[in-house]
Write a protein that holds these residues in place. Structure first.
Motif, short mmCIF file in Angstrom:
data_model
loop_
_atom_site.label_atom_id
_atom_site.label_comp_id
_atom_site.label_asym_id
_atom_site.label_seq_id
_atom_site.Cartn_x
_atom_site.Cartn_y
_atom_site.Cartn_z
N ILE A 1 68.67 74.69 51.37
CA ILE A 1 67.86 74.41 52.57
C ILE A 1 67.46 75.70 53.27
N VAL A 2 68.45 76.50 53.66
CA VAL A 2 68.16 77.70 54.45
C VAL A 2 67.36 78.72 53.65
N ARG A 3 67.84 79.05 52.46
CA ARG A 3 67.15 80.08 51.67
C ARG A 3 65.72 79.68 51.30
N PRO A 4 65.49 78.48 50.76
CA PRO A 4 64.11 78.12 50.41
C PRO A 4 63.18 78.06 51.62
N LEU A 5 63.68 77.62 52.77
CA LEU A 5 62.81 77.46 53.93
C LEU A 5 62.58 78.77 54.69
N THR A 6 63.54 79.70 54.59
CA THR A 6 63.41 80.96 55.32
C THR A 6 63.03 82.13 54.44
N GLY A 7 63.20 81.97 53.11
CA GLY A 7 62.92 83.08 52.21
C GLY A 7 64.00 84.13 52.19
N SER A 8 65.16 83.85 52.80
CA SER A 8 66.26 84.81 52.83
C SER A 8 66.85 84.98 51.44
N ASP A 9 67.19 86.23 51.10
CA ASP A 9 67.82 86.48 49.81
C ASP A 9 69.15 87.21 49.97
N GLY A 10 69.75 87.11 51.17
CA GLY A 10 71.04 87.75 51.39
C GLY A 10 72.14 86.99 50.68
N SER A 11 73.37 87.49 50.81
CA SER A 11 74.49 86.88 50.09
C SER A 11 74.79 85.48 50.60
N GLY A 12 74.58 85.26 51.89
CA GLY A 12 74.79 83.93 52.45
C GLY A 12 76.23 83.56 52.68
#
Length: 483
Positions: free
Chosen positions: A354-365
């Motif tokens: 949810i978060v990565r696809p919607l925000t484009g974040s590529d951090g470790s999470g």
């Protein structure tokens, strides 16, 4: 040593051991992948016990015996026999293909697996959001554990809720999957010991004639199909729905993703064998429902049957109080063994799908995964604060809806090698979920397993029709020429 002192010492020793295992897990968790599925270095027996403990949980050990107490043999056959066959069938059918595709794409969650299989971000997002229905099971476990705590300590249920939540979240926040797996192995062994003790201790209530003992309660109570039950009254509601919904429940994120813990396909046989044997032994806990009824206990609140039975059997003698402490702690462990798995799966899913696809974040999470755990805990606590009268049915409405939506996309994704048009699986997922909710909430089918099974059967019919209609032309031409 007094029983009171023994209680606090044993609880303290258990907590220290769990935290110690969590520290070990924390040292081995350096990424969101490690937090979610580990580093693929766990023995298949450990993974199998972890999974069996996750499947059994508070439902089998605390809540479902209440259904057996209320509805009799039909409920036992539904959960214990049909359900066990559903578990075995699901893992025999799905494990190898799910692991192969999961390893190929390094999938961490079921929605991510869906994305790699069907190559559509919107569909995977749909699955990520409906997987949030798992929070209804979080509520069941929190309520079940809080009922046990009130039988162990002189606290009210709301205080117990907060205590259980803080304990489980603290050790999962540290170690993720490793904390979950290591603590589940410990808890699973404890659960096996308690299951054996309670099964043998209460068997005397049958008097050497189990069928006759149940018949003395009532003919309906001893019948495979209970005509006076609103939940388990015919072959479909007892066996078909029990088998189908349990098969589908193996697609829950905290269950099927255990397959991704395995090192390779060589571990599958030992993993499935461990899971099935340990899980089958756990179902003996359902017998407490029979024992409580045969003991003559009049229990108004169905969800409290296990607690009241244990207090009746062990609460009146000095030695029994020592045994009671260990049993209550083990039953708490049964709930925590599933709760921590759901939390790990949900937090990984929210970050990855949810978060990565919607925000484009590529951090470790990894840090975000832990913050998501906190949010899930807060929501679960809010829902559990004033629970519905039958928490088991409440949880089933949500989790069975997730299962109804998941079955066709995952089953077809594993078994069908060719390209599957997106409309086939999206339509099936919508029919499964919508059919379950419509029948259960709109048409008065009280047993969520029955409404979900009808939804699943409708989804399968739609999916198979779609597969037949979209067969490659070459296959159609070959079929015609043979005729």
């Amino acid at each position: 040593m007094t029983p009171e002192l023994f209680k606090y010492l044993l609880v303290g020793a258990y907590a220290l051991l769990v935290y110690g295992l969590s520290v070990v897990g924390m040292r081995r968790t350096a990424s969101v992948a490690g937090f979610s599925i580990g580093n693929k270095d766990m023995h298949p027996v450990v993974v199998g016990i972890t999974l069996a403990a996750s499947i059994a949980s508070t439902a089998t050990f605390v809540i479902n015996p209440g259904f057996v107490y209320q509805h009799g043999l039909s409920a036992y056959l539904h959960f214990g026999v049909a359900g066990s066959l559903g578990i075995l069938s699901a893992f025999l059918v799905l494990t190898r293909g799910f692991l192969r595709l999961g390893e190929t794409h390094a999938a961490l969650t079921i929605p991510q697996w869906i994305f790699y299989r069907y190559n559509h971000r919107g569909f995977s997002l749909f699955f990520a959001f409906i997987n949030l229905l798992s929070i209804t099971f979080v509520v069941l476990i929190l309520v079940g554990c809080s009922l046990l705590v009130t039988g162990l300590f002189p606290v009210d249920q709301k205080t117990a809720l907060v205590g259980v939540l803080l304990f489980v979240f603290s050790y999962v926040l540290m170690g993720g999957t490793y904390a979950h797996a290591y603590t589940n192995t410990l808890q699973g062994v404890m659960m096996l010991a308690v299951t054996a003790v309670l099964f043998l201790q209460g068997y005397r209530y049958f008097g050497g004639d189990a069928a006759g003992a149940l018949a003395r309660i009532g003919a309906d109570y001893a019948a495979a199909y209970n005509p006076s039950s609103r939940l388990y009254f015919d072959f479909f509601s007892v066996f078909v729905s029990g088998f189908v919904i349990t098969f589908a429940l193996m697609l829950q994120p905290h269950i099927l993703t255990k397959v991704l813990y395995l090192r390779s396909e060589r571990d599958i046989g030992l993993f499935i064998g461990t899971t099935v044997v340990v899980g089958a032994l756990f179902t003996l806990m359902l017998m407490i429902g029979f024992y409580a009824r045969l003991a003559g206990l009049e229990i108004d609140a169905q969800d409290t049957v296990v607690r009241e039975y244990l207090l009746h059997e062990f609460g009146s003698s000095p030695w029994g109080e020592y045994v009671l402490v260990f049993i209550f702690i083990t039953l708490l462990a049964a709930g925590m063994s599933t709760l921590d798995g759901i939390l790990v799966a949900l937090s990984a899913m929210v970050v990855t799908d949810i978060v990565r696809p919607l925000t484009g974040s590529d951090g470790s999470g990894l840090a975000l995964s832990r913050w998501v755990l906190v949010a899930v805990g807060a929501i679960g606590l809010a829902l559990a604060w004033e629970p519905p009268p039958l928490i088991g049915l409440f949880a089933q409405k949500g989790v069975y809806g997730l299962a109804a939506a998941s079955l066709v996309p995952v089953l077809f994704g594993v078994l069908v090698r060719r390209h599957i048009p997106l409309w086939v699986v999206t339509g099936a997922a919508g029919i499964g979920l919508g059919g379950h909710l419509l029948l259960n909430l709109g048409f008065g089918i009280e047993n969520p397993a029955v409404s979900a099974t009808w939804g699943i059967l409708a989804a399968l019919a739609f999916g198979l029709t779609g597969l037949a209609a979209t067969r490659p032309r070459r296959a159609l031409d070959n079929s015609t020429s043979v005729e």
